[in-house]
Design a protein around this motif. Structure first.
Motif, mmCIF file in Angstrom:
data_model
loop_
_atom_site.group_PDB
_atom_site.id
_atom_site.type_symbol
_atom_site.label_atom_id
_atom_site.label_comp_id
_atom_site.label_asym_id
_atom_site.label_seq_id
_atom_site.Cartn_x
_atom_site.Cartn_y
_atom_site.Cartn_z
ATOM 1 N N TYR A 424 0.877 -1.173 0.000
ATOM 2 C CA TYR A 424 0.000 0.000 0.000
ATOM 3 C C TYR A 424 0.911 1.217 0.000
ATOM 4 O O TYR A 424 1.574 1.501 1.004
ATOM 5 N N ASP A 425 0.964 1.934 -1.115
ATOM 6 C CA ASP A 425 1.860 3.085 -1.178
ATOM 7 C C ASP A 425 1.333 4.189 -0.268
ATOM 8 O O ASP A 425 0.184 4.630 -0.418
ATOM 9 N N PRO A 426 2.140 4.661 0.679
ATOM 10 C CA PRO A 426 1.652 5.625 1.676
ATOM 11 C C PRO A 426 1.398 7.018 1.129
ATOM 12 O O PRO A 426 0.790 7.838 1.818
ATOM 13 N N ARG A 427 1.824 7.301 -0.082
ATOM 14 C CA ARG A 427 1.512 8.609 -0.663
ATOM 15 C C ARG A 427 0.072 8.674 -1.151
ATOM 16 O O ARG A 427 -0.487 9.765 -1.290
ATOM 17 N N ALA A 428 -0.532 7.509 -1.385
ATOM 18 C CA ALA A 428 -1.930 7.458 -1.815
ATOM 19 C C ALA A 428 -2.865 7.060 -0.681
ATOM 20 O O ALA A 428 -4.047 7.402 -0.706
ATOM 21 N N ILE A 429 -2.352 6.326 0.294
ATOM 22 C CA ILE A 429 -3.148 5.869 1.442
ATOM 23 C C ILE A 429 -2.403 6.361 2.681
ATOM 24 O O ILE A 429 -1.632 5.643 3.313
ATOM 25 N N LYS A 430 -2.620 7.624 3.010
ATOM 26 C CA LYS A 430 -1.723 8.320 3.935
ATOM 27 C C LYS A 430 -1.890 7.886 5.384
ATOM 28 O O LYS A 430 -0.943 7.968 6.168
ATOM 29 N N GLY A 431 -3.070 7.399 5.746
ATOM 30 C CA GLY A 431 -3.229 6.881 7.100
ATOM 31 C C GLY A 431 -2.353 5.667 7.332
ATOM 32 O O GLY A 431 -1.743 5.510 8.400
ATOM 33 N N THR A 432 -2.271 4.799 6.329
ATOM 34 C CA THR A 432 -1.370 3.657 6.431
ATOM 35 C C THR A 432 0.079 4.129 6.443
ATOM 36 O O THR A 432 0.936 3.523 7.097
ATOM 37 N N GLY A 433 0.356 5.229 5.749
ATOM 38 C CA GLY A 433 1.689 5.826 5.834
ATOM 39 C C GLY A 433 2.029 6.271 7.241
ATOM 40 O O GLY A 433 3.173 6.124 7.697
ATOM 41 N N VAL A 434 1.043 6.821 7.952
ATOM 42 C CA VAL A 434 1.257 7.193 9.355
ATOM 43 C C VAL A 434 1.584 5.950 10.181
ATOM 44 O O VAL A 434 2.478 5.963 11.037
ATOM 45 N N THR A 435 0.870 4.864 9.914
ATOM 46 C CA THR A 435 1.159 3.608 10.609
ATOM 47 C C THR A 435 2.564 3.126 10.293
ATOM 48 O O THR A 435 3.323 2.745 11.194
ATOM 49 N N TYR A 436 2.926 3.103 9.005
ATOM 50 C CA TYR A 436 4.284 2.706 8.635
ATOM 51 C C TYR A 436 5.321 3.507 9.422
ATOM 52 O O TYR A 436 6.308 2.967 9.915
ATOM 53 N N ALA A 437 5.102 4.819 9.484
ATOM 54 C CA ALA A 437 6.093 5.704 10.094
ATOM 55 C C ALA A 437 6.211 5.490 11.596
ATOM 56 O O ALA A 437 7.316 5.458 12.143
ATOM 57 N N THR A 438 5.075 5.341 12.272
ATOM 58 C CA THR A 438 5.091 5.428 13.729
ATOM 59 C C THR A 438 4.984 4.099 14.456
ATOM 60 O O THR A 438 5.267 4.034 15.653
ATOM 61 N N GLU A 525 5.813 -1.693 23.745
ATOM 62 C CA GLU A 525 6.675 -1.715 22.556
ATOM 63 C C GLU A 525 7.430 -0.406 22.397
ATOM 64 O O GLU A 525 8.629 -0.400 22.063
ATOM 65 N N ARG A 526 6.749 0.698 22.603
ATOM 66 C CA ARG A 526 7.421 1.999 22.527
ATOM 67 C C ARG A 526 8.525 2.103 23.580
ATOM 68 O O ARG A 526 9.616 2.619 23.303
ATOM 69 N N LYS A 527 8.247 1.589 24.760
ATOM 70 C CA LYS A 527 9.239 1.637 25.835
ATOM 71 C C LYS A 527 10.492 0.858 25.454
ATOM 72 O O LYS A 527 11.620 1.336 25.653
ATOM 73 N N PHE A 528 10.319 -0.330 24.894
ATOM 74 C CA PHE A 528 11.481 -1.132 24.503
ATOM 75 C C PHE A 528 12.299 -0.405 23.438
ATOM 76 O O PHE A 528 13.532 -0.332 23.521
ATOM 77 N N ASN A 529 11.620 0.120 22.426
ATOM 78 C CA ASN A 529 12.348 0.793 21.351
ATOM 79 C C ASN A 529 13.091 2.028 21.845
ATOM 80 O O ASN A 529 14.214 2.309 21.411
ATOM 81 N N THR A 535 14.244 7.214 18.500
ATOM 82 C CA THR A 535 13.709 8.536 18.811
ATOM 83 C C THR A 535 12.599 8.871 17.817
ATOM 84 O O THR A 535 12.301 8.087 16.905
ATOM 85 N N LYS A 536 12.021 10.051 17.962
ATOM 86 C CA LYS A 536 10.963 10.460 17.035
ATOM 87 C C LYS A 536 11.482 10.570 15.609
ATOM 88 O O LYS A 536 10.703 10.478 14.653
ATOM 89 N N ASN A 537 12.777 10.733 15.441
ATOM 90 C CA ASN A 537 13.336 10.804 14.091
ATOM 91 C C ASN A 537 13.251 9.468 13.356
ATOM 92 O O ASN A 537 13.378 9.427 12.124
ATOM 93 N N ASP A 538 13.051 8.392 14.100
ATOM 94 C CA ASP A 538 12.861 7.086 13.471
ATOM 95 C C ASP A 538 11.421 6.872 13.026
ATOM 96 O O ASP A 538 11.139 5.932 12.276
ATOM 97 N N ASP A 539 10.517 7.738 13.490
ATOM 98 C CA ASP A 539 9.102 7.637 13.131
ATOM 99 C C ASP A 539 8.808 8.497 11.906
ATOM 100 O O ASP A 539 7.928 9.368 11.913
#
Length: 575
Positions: A424-438, A525-529, A535-539
């Motif tokens: 699912y390309d995140p430029r067309a399905i941007k909510g999934t892009g948010v999931t990919y990122a974060t 999961e966030r705590k482990f990472n 950091t937020k730069n990885d999101d």
């Protein structure tokens, strides 16, 4: 051994098994949530994922063990060699069901053997032993599973790795048997097959013939809730769609959104869509007959039956299942518009024990680098043979898309936290892009797919809440051991999940227990990472996706960074 839910802990160096009761804090977790809890409690987050300090964890979900439709999934986890962070990958098949029937609610594999000999771990309600696995060295998943079934009998469950796991490649997954004894259900993402290989384990064999299902506190209440769930699931219109077309139906949907990955995520529409569509697949399989099956279940008792058996023109089975993610990443993303060719690539990935998403993304990056031509099936097969042979080129590609991009100095590499994006390309399905990122898991649609949300998927300003909700629900389902498609039934009648848990365990649980489990899992999961240095730069998505427009809508991923940083603003991460 009594049939009670316990922690089974195996030291792969000393070959000792210890069984203990759940410690405080683990009692009301299973699957993905339990894995996150264990990693925080027991693992140095900076450990080498392929070293002695990592653990490989097999955790059935909280509802596993009773053949509820689509509710017997196994979660497998550890520190990911691919992302360097928390990892849970889940699969259908029989592994989770059989573990629960021998009284094991979580299996933890620790340490590493001193030698390099492969072993097979055999588990039953009465026995744990290490059998020699050297005769399986280098053998593919299909041949290995046949040999193991001949030795241990046709009724066992098996989780095993292929040559990719033995080579400790970062794209290696762990295959599990489906109800037809085919080793086709892969816990694919994040390189957990490499972790299993690093511990010298070729296969885990579970014999539940002397066991029984977990106890149910209120059998009458459980059966009542189960009946309500079955009705809700069967009444949902999507259940029929998935039975007829399976996940392959997403090819046309993604294409219609302009988000079908094509030629290394350079376009959002594929001119040969009809050649890889669900409708074409169904028509072909019905015409071919023989081994073909358009509707098939990976778990005993599944009412959705979204799987398939893909056969060639003579009705001889090639692979089962042929899923959308593979069609997207090894079809359109490679410029290949022929389902027979995609199916054969899928078989090779399975036999090697590789994640077809990661492999498809890596091959497309290799094509971008001129190592193969887009659309050339034979050249794709040749590169896969390089992986099997363990050549330098094969090792680069077998370690995933990020490895391939780094080696060949390619910018257009569709990864987050080192893990390839799904179809699912995140430029067309941007909510999934948010999931990919974060997502703490890296780019993964199963962490919170948003394509079914009734929103404008191109609007960058309305995606955060949609992704947040999807991620919480997905983490909850993964903790229960529930297939995402079971959400058709549970979503229509959300009171069923609390009723099932109350009847199964005798617990008093809130009405939003699904979301509560999801929130708890994501916090862990966030705590482990964060402890591992994230950091937020990885999101963030790759920078090129914020600059390079995707046809046909000519859009970029433009959800602002400050919005991405709000996805988890409900967590107090200063504690």
């Amino acid at each position: 051994m009594e049939n009670q839910m316990n922690v089974w802990r195996i030291n792969t160096r000393t070959r000792n098994l210890e069984i203990s009761e759940f410690p405080a804090g683990w009692e009301r977790l299973g699957g993905r949530g339990l894995i996150a809890r264990i990693l925080n409690d027991e693992l140095n987050p900076n450990c080498d994922p392929l070293g002695i300090d990592n653990e490989l964890i097999f955790a059935p979900g909280l509802l596993v063990g009773h053949r509820l439709s689509s509710c017997d999934r196994i979660s497998i986890g550890g520190k990911s060699p691919l992302t360097g962070g928390v990892k849970e990958a889940n699969a259908g098949g029989s592994t989770g069901l059989h573990l629960s029937h021998i009284g094991c609610s979580v299996l933890i594999l620790e340490d590493q053997p001193k030698d390099s000999n492969l072993t097979v771990i055999y588990l039953s309600s009465q026995d744990c032993r290490f059998d020699d696995g050297s005769h399986l060295a280098g053998k593919g998943v299909y041949e290995s599973s046949d040999i193991l079934l001949q030795k241990y009998g046709p009724e066992v469950a098996i989780a095993l790795i292929g040559p990719a796991g033995e080579m400790q490649l970062k794209a290696a997954g762990i295959q599990n048997l489906d109800q037809d004894r085919a080793p086709s259900r892969i816990a694919a993402r994040g390189g957990l097959g490499a972790v299993m290989g690093s511990k010298g384990i070729k296969a885990l064999v579970i014999d539940s013939s002397g066991g029984s299902p977990p106890d149910i506190a209120d059998l009458k209440g459980f059966r009542k809730a189960q009946k309500s769930y079955n009705k809700s699931l069967l009444d949902h219109p999507q259940t029929k769609v998935y039975a007829d077309y399976g996940t392959a139906a997403m090819a046309r949907i993604s294409h219609s959104f302009g988000g079908l990955p094509t030629r290394n995520f350079s376009e959002g529409n594929f001119e040969s869509l009809e050649g890889i569509s669900a409708e074409t697949m169904r028509d072909q399989l019905l015409e071919r007959g023989g081994d073909s099956n358009t509707t098939h279940s990976c778990m005993v008792g599944c009412a959705i039956r979204c799987s398939n058996v893909y056969a060639d023109g003579k009705g001889r089975g090639i692979v089962s299942p042929l899923e959308y993610e593979t069609i997207g990443l090894m079809g359109s993303n490679l410029g290949i518009g022929n389902l027979d060719e995609v199916a054969r690539l899928n078989w090779e990935a399975n036999d090697l024990g590789l994640d077809s998403i990661e492999l498809g993304a890596a091959l497309a990056v290799a094509a971008e680098a001129g190592k193969m031509e887009f659309g050339n099936f034979s050249q794709a097969m040749e590169l896969i043979e390089e992986i099997r042979a363990g050549t330098p080129t094969g090792l680069i590609i077998g370690n995933g898309a990020a490895s391939t991009g780094l080696a060949y100095q390619i910018e257009r590499v569709p990864v987050v936290k080192g893990q390839a994006m799904s179809a699912y390309d995140p430029r067309a399905i941007k909510g999934t892009g948010v999931t990919y990122a974060t997502s703490p898991q890296g780019a993964d649609h199963t962490s919170g797919l948003t394509i079914r949300a009734k929103i404008d998927h191109l609007d960058p300003h309305i995606q955060i809440d949609v992704s947040r909700k999807a991620q919480i629900n997905a983490a909850g389902y993964d903790t229960l051991g529930v297939c995402a498609f079971a959400g058709f039934g549970f979503g229509s009648a959300p009171e069923i999940i609390p009723a099932l848990l109350q009847a199964r365990y005798g617990w008093d649980v809130p009405g939003d227990i699904l979301q509560e489990l999801g929130r708890q899992t994501l916090i862990l999961e966030r705590k482990f990472n964060q402890r591992a240095g994230f950091t937020k730069n990885d999101d963030r998505l790759p920078v090129w996706m914020t600059r390079e427009e995707l046809s046909p809508h000519n859009t970029v991923f433009d959800v602002p960074d400050e919005e991405l940083d709000k996805v988890f603003d409900w967590i107090n991460e200063d504690d």
